[in-house]
Design a protein around this motif. Structure first.
Motif, short mmCIF file in Angstrom:
data_model
loop_
_atom_site.label_atom_id
_atom_site.label_comp_id
_atom_site.label_asym_id
_atom_site.label_seq_id
_atom_site.Cartn_x
_atom_site.Cartn_y
_atom_site.Cartn_z
N PHE A 157 -8.48 -4.21 5.20
CA PHE A 157 -7.19 -4.04 5.87
C PHE A 157 -6.05 -3.63 4.94
CE2 PHE A 157 -3.07 -5.77 7.14
CZ PHE A 157 -2.81 -4.94 8.22
N PRO A 158 -5.84 -4.29 3.80
CA PRO A 158 -4.73 -3.86 2.94
C PRO A 158 -4.86 -2.41 2.47
CG PRO A 158 -5.51 -6.02 2.27
CD PRO A 158 -6.49 -5.50 3.27
N VAL A 159 -6.07 -1.98 2.20
CA VAL A 159 -6.30 -0.61 1.75
C VAL A 159 -6.05 0.38 2.89
CG1 VAL A 159 -8.02 0.98 0.81
CG2 VAL A 159 -7.91 -1.37 -0.03
N THR A 160 -6.58 0.07 4.08
CA THR A 160 -6.40 0.99 5.20
C THR A 160 -4.94 1.04 5.66
OG1 THR A 160 -7.05 -0.71 6.79
CG2 THR A 160 -8.76 0.82 6.06
N PHE A 161 -4.23 -0.07 5.57
CA PHE A 161 -2.82 -0.09 5.93
C PHE A 161 -2.03 0.87 5.06
CE2 PHE A 161 1.47 -1.64 5.13
CZ PHE A 161 1.97 -1.77 6.42
N GLY B 178 7.00 9.40 -8.24
CA GLY B 178 7.41 8.03 -7.96
C GLY B 178 6.35 7.25 -7.18
N GLN B 179 6.37 5.93 -7.35
CA GLN B 179 5.45 5.06 -6.62
C GLN B 179 5.88 4.98 -5.15
OE1 GLN B 179 2.69 3.28 -7.51
NE2 GLN B 179 2.72 4.11 -9.57
N PHE B 180 4.90 5.02 -4.24
CA PHE B 180 5.18 4.94 -2.81
C PHE B 180 5.36 3.48 -2.38
CE2 PHE B 180 4.19 5.38 1.74
CZ PHE B 180 5.02 6.43 2.06
N PHE B 181 4.53 2.60 -2.91
CA PHE B 181 4.64 1.16 -2.65
C PHE B 181 5.09 0.47 -3.92
CE2 PHE B 181 1.69 2.44 0.67
CZ PHE B 181 2.21 1.77 1.77
N GLU B 182 5.83 -0.62 -3.78
CA GLU B 182 6.35 -1.32 -4.96
C GLU B 182 5.24 -1.92 -5.81
OE1 GLU B 182 9.41 -4.05 -3.82
OE2 GLU B 182 10.70 -2.46 -3.06
N SER B 183 4.25 -2.49 -5.17
CA SER B 183 3.13 -3.09 -5.90
C SER B 183 1.95 -2.12 -5.93
CB SER B 183 2.70 -4.39 -5.20
OG SER B 183 1.54 -4.90 -5.79
N LYS B 184 1.34 -1.98 -7.09
CA LYS B 184 0.19 -1.09 -7.21
C LYS B 184 -1.06 -1.69 -6.56
CE LYS B 184 1.64 1.24 -11.40
NZ LYS B 184 1.29 1.57 -12.78
N ASN B 185 -1.12 -3.02 -6.50
CA ASN B 185 -2.30 -3.71 -5.98
C ASN B 185 -2.17 -3.93 -4.47
OD1 ASN B 185 -4.48 -5.36 -5.48
ND2 ASN B 185 -3.80 -7.03 -6.81
N PRO B 186 -3.04 -3.33 -3.66
CA PRO B 186 -2.95 -3.54 -2.21
C PRO B 186 -3.27 -4.98 -1.80
CG PRO B 186 -4.87 -2.21 -2.73
CD PRO B 186 -4.11 -2.40 -4.00
N ALA C 268 -3.26 3.29 3.07
CA ALA C 268 -3.77 4.66 3.20
C ALA C 268 -3.21 5.32 4.45
CB ALA C 268 -5.29 4.65 3.23
N ALA C 269 -3.12 4.59 5.55
CA ALA C 269 -2.59 5.16 6.79
C ALA C 269 -1.14 5.59 6.61
CB ALA C 269 -2.71 4.14 7.92
N ARG C 270 -0.34 4.77 5.95
CA ARG C 270 1.07 5.14 5.73
C ARG C 270 1.18 6.35 4.80
NH1 ARG C 270 5.74 0.72 5.85
NH2 ARG C 270 5.29 -0.02 7.92
N LEU C 271 0.38 6.36 3.76
CA LEU C 271 0.42 7.50 2.83
C LEU C 271 -0.05 8.79 3.50
CD1 LEU C 271 -0.78 5.73 -0.40
CD2 LEU C 271 1.22 7.20 -0.25
N ILE C 272 -1.11 8.70 4.29
CA ILE C 272 -1.60 9.89 5.00
C ILE C 272 -0.53 10.38 5.97
CG2 ILE C 272 -3.30 10.70 6.69
CD1 ILE C 272 -5.32 8.79 5.28
N TRP C 273 0.06 9.46 6.73
CA TRP C 273 1.08 9.84 7.71
C TRP C 273 2.29 10.50 7.02
CZ3 TRP C 273 0.71 10.54 12.63
CH2 TRP C 273 1.84 10.65 13.41
#
Length: 133
Positions: free
Chosen positions: A102-106, A21-29, A108-113
């Motif tokens: 910023f959108p990418v790091t935001f 499943g997708q973690f975020f609703e939109s694929k584009n950060p 990535a940080a949630r996914l890593i966590w």
């Protein structure tokens, strides 16, 4: 990347538990309106993406580490490529890079966590557990 690894989930924006499943609703950060929107749970394995209130506060530490990594990378790259760069030019380059990333790091940080705390079991294992209940 092999399915079942943490990197697969992080780089593919997938559920840490089933990698389907997708973690975020939109694929584009860079879709700034929907950048932070996440479903309540995974549509495939029903893993809650927010196991408890305030779960993602810890992602700020991951985001900080990613920001430091970007800072150091830009500093080293500009120091090597442009040896006569001034401090203000370096600061401008770093701040611009951090703002653009910023959108990418935001995300990535949630996914890593989430991948630190949610164990991969796979879709098949989830279905077995669900049938046994």
């Amino acid at each position: 990347m092999k399915k079942g690894t943490k990197l697969y989930s992080i780089f593919r924006n997938r559920c840490p538990r089933c990698h389907e499943g997708q973690f975020f609703e939109s694929k584009n950060p860079y879709d700034l309106k929907n950048m932070t929107k996440m479903p309540e749970e995974c549509p495939v394995c029903s893993q809650k993406y927010t196991p408890e209130t305030g779960f993602y506060y810890g992602a700020m530490y991951v985001s900080y580490a990613l920001g430091v990594a970007i800072w150091v990378t830009i500093w080293v790259a500009t120091s090597v490529l442009f040896p006569n760069i001034t401090t203000f030019q370096l600061l401008g380059a770093v701040l611009t890079a951090l703002l653009l990333m910023f959108p990418v790091t935001f995300r990535a940080a949630r996914l890593i966590w989430a991948n630190i705390f949610i164990k991969y079991t796979g879709k098949e294992e989830y279905l077995k557990q669900k049938q046994s209940k």
